[in-house]
Design an enzyme around this catalytic site. Structure first.
Site, PDB file in Angstrom:
ATOM      1  N   PRO A 132      45.428  37.341  23.653  1.00  0.00           N
ATOM      2  CA  PRO A 132      44.299  36.587  23.326  1.00  0.00           C
ATOM      3  C   PRO A 132      44.910  35.012  23.262  1.00  0.00           C
ATOM      4  O   PRO A 132      44.019  34.208  23.450  1.00  0.00           O
ATOM      5  CB  PRO A 132      43.912  37.052  21.707  1.00  0.00           C
ATOM      6  CG  PRO A 132      44.135  38.512  21.933  1.00  0.00           C
ATOM      7  CD  PRO A 132      45.539  38.666  22.608  1.00  0.00           C
ATOM      8  N   ARG A 284      13.235  33.150  56.684  1.00  0.00           N
ATOM      9  CA  ARG A 284      12.360  32.128  56.188  1.00  0.00           C
ATOM     10  C   ARG A 284      11.734  31.103  57.015  1.00  0.00           C
ATOM     11  O   ARG A 284      12.498  30.408  57.811  1.00  0.00           O
ATOM     12  CB  ARG A 284      13.339  31.464  54.897  1.00  0.00           C
ATOM     13  CG  ARG A 284      12.649  30.499  54.157  1.00  0.00           C
ATOM     14  CD  ARG A 284      11.466  30.780  53.335  1.00  0.00           C
ATOM     15  NE  ARG A 284      11.240  29.806  52.200  1.00  0.00           N
ATOM     16  CZ  ARG A 284      10.088  29.964  51.332  1.00  0.00           C
ATOM     17  NH1 ARG A 284       9.563  31.109  50.979  1.00  0.00           N
ATOM     18  NH2 ARG A 284       9.771  28.847  50.696  1.00  0.00           N
ATOM     19  N   GLU A 379      44.285  37.679  38.528  1.00  0.00           N
ATOM     20  CA  GLU A 379      45.616  37.548  39.355  1.00  0.00           C
ATOM     21  C   GLU A 379      46.154  36.215  39.475  1.00  0.00           C
ATOM     22  O   GLU A 379      46.906  35.861  40.354  1.00  0.00           O
ATOM     23  CB  GLU A 379      45.524  38.242  40.571  1.00  0.00           C
ATOM     24  CG  GLU A 379      46.282  39.724  40.695  1.00  0.00           C
ATOM     25  CD  GLU A 379      45.376  40.751  39.962  1.00  0.00           C
ATOM     26  OE1 GLU A 379      45.395  40.451  38.637  1.00  0.00           O
ATOM     27  OE2 GLU A 379      45.163  41.878  40.116  1.00  0.00           O
TER      28      GLU A 379
END
Length: 401
Positions: A132, A284, A379
């Site tokens: 932490p 679109r 990582e």
């Protein structure tokens, strides 16, 4: 087959494995990924399918029941899986890192005990470095393992465990001062402990608690947790390699191949974002024609495709370097850095192409937009990668005299 992200020089077996994985992703992952992700539901059926394909043992040697494949094969499979749903590739990745660390650094007894069951997917792996109060500064860990006869007593709190709840074997990095006098460099007084536990949450064995899942912006489905050790007793034969003080190096070896994996995930997510963008741009219509015929959109598609191709090439190079037995921290750092940054940019461009619909949870790009940021920090952050790259470049280009 798509033109982008092709890999030259693959064997027939590699091509067959990738074709099987790609087919599984298209049929079993993509159709359900967004629904499961929105529910934050663990993909049990998908994981069972991966077990049947043998992917949990892809790099585990054949003598232990695995397929004995290369890092390149593994990375290309991860790229395909992440193209379907990045969370699934995370489930595989942490398992793979623990299996790799056992293969490279474990005792024969540890290999015989764990690798066959890991290859079958019966034992799932997770690994734990972060805490932490720290992130990238691994040398600052405070969790500690103290020798007590033929056991070690572990105390401390760990953070950001992928597979924290569903795993049954966790490689945990702790400080261990045994045999290392005061003043020893921090990275030389760390030890990796192999902690077996029951899957689930709460107290999963005496002295070990896995609190509930951390609620995340993205990367859902896979469980990310804390790990709390309070008087956790581990037999001395569960020190990785039965050698103390080598934990930092063992973990960094695992993270190095993990960085290739994260690069592969970035490639897969970027490729899917490109596929969604180029498809939507042809459907679109604005100002009387598909938006793909507007030059501004074509420029975006050109940039996106180039980034997908460049990231893939660097990822493949890093994997092949490691497979050759050469040092690859420079290449892995570059690949992870470039692939994660390009992934974010390609996803954002696909999001822009979708316009307002990209903001709707009905469209897959919304999920990718929340998933891509995790790759920027997983990582090792971009800043950490640049430090690794810079130091290695100075080693290679050191002035003589």
């Amino acid at each position: 087959m798509a033109r982008l992200a092709q890999t030259a020089g693959l064997t027939d077996i590699q091509q067959e494995i990738l074709a099987t994985v790609r087919d599984f992703v298209d049929k079993e992952i993509i159709p359900v990924a967004t629904q499961l992700e929105h529910k934050d539901e663990y993909p049990t059926q998908i994981v069972e399918g991966l077990k049947e394909l043998g992917l949990f043992g892809l790099m585990i040697p054949e003598e232990y029941g695995g397929l004995g494949e290369s890092l390149l094969t593994y990375a290309l499979c991860v790229e395909e899986i992440a193209r379907g749903w990045m969370s699934v590739s995370g489930i595989i990745n942490t398992h793979f890192i623990v299996a790799y660390m056992l293969k490279q650094h474990g005792t024969q007894e540890q290999k015989d005990t764990f690798l066959p069951r890991m290859a079958a997917g019966e034992v799932r792996g997770a690994f734990s470095m972060s805490e932490p109060a720290l992130g990238s500064d691994v040398s600052a860990i405070t969790s500690k393992g103290v020798r007590d006869g033929e056991e070690y007593v572990l105390n401390g709190q760990k953070m950001w465990l992928t597979n924290g709840g569903t795993s049954s074997l966790v490689a945990v990095l702790c400080r261990s001062d045994e045999g290392h006098p005061e003043g020893t460099a921090p990275h030389k007084s760390m030890t990796t402990f192999l902690v077996e536990k029951e899957p689930g949450f709460g107290e999963v064995r005496p002295g070990l608690t896995i609190p509930g899942k951390i609620d995340k912006m993205g990367y859902k489905g896979v469980d990310t947790t804390e790990l709390i050790m309070d008087g956790l007793r581990i037999p001395a034969n569960r020190v990785l390699g039965r050698v103390t003080g080598r934990g930092f190096y063992q973990m960094m070896d695992g993270v190095e191949v993990g960085r290739v994996n994260v690069a592969a995930r970035g490639c897969g997510v970027a490729q899917r974002a490109f596929e969604l963008g180029v498809s939507y741009a042809q459907q679109r219509h604005t100002f009387g024609k598909p938006i793909a015929q507007h030059q501004a959109i074509q420029f975006k598609l050109a940039e996106m495709a180039t980034k997908v191709e460049a990231a893939h090439a660097m990822m493949v190079n890093a994997a092949r370097k490691k497979d050759s037995g050469e040092r690859n921290d420079l290449e892995a750092g570059m690949a992870k850095y470039l692939a994660s940054e390009y992934c974010k940019e390609v996803v954002e461009d696909a999001f822009r192409i979708h316009g307002g619909y990209g903001f709707s949870k009905e469209y897959e790009i919304e999920r990718l937009y929340r998933e891509a940021p995790m790759l920027l920090i997983g990582e090792g952050t971009a800043e950490i990668q640049k430090m690794i790259i810079g130091r290695r470049l100075l080693e290679e280009y050191r002035l003589q005299g």
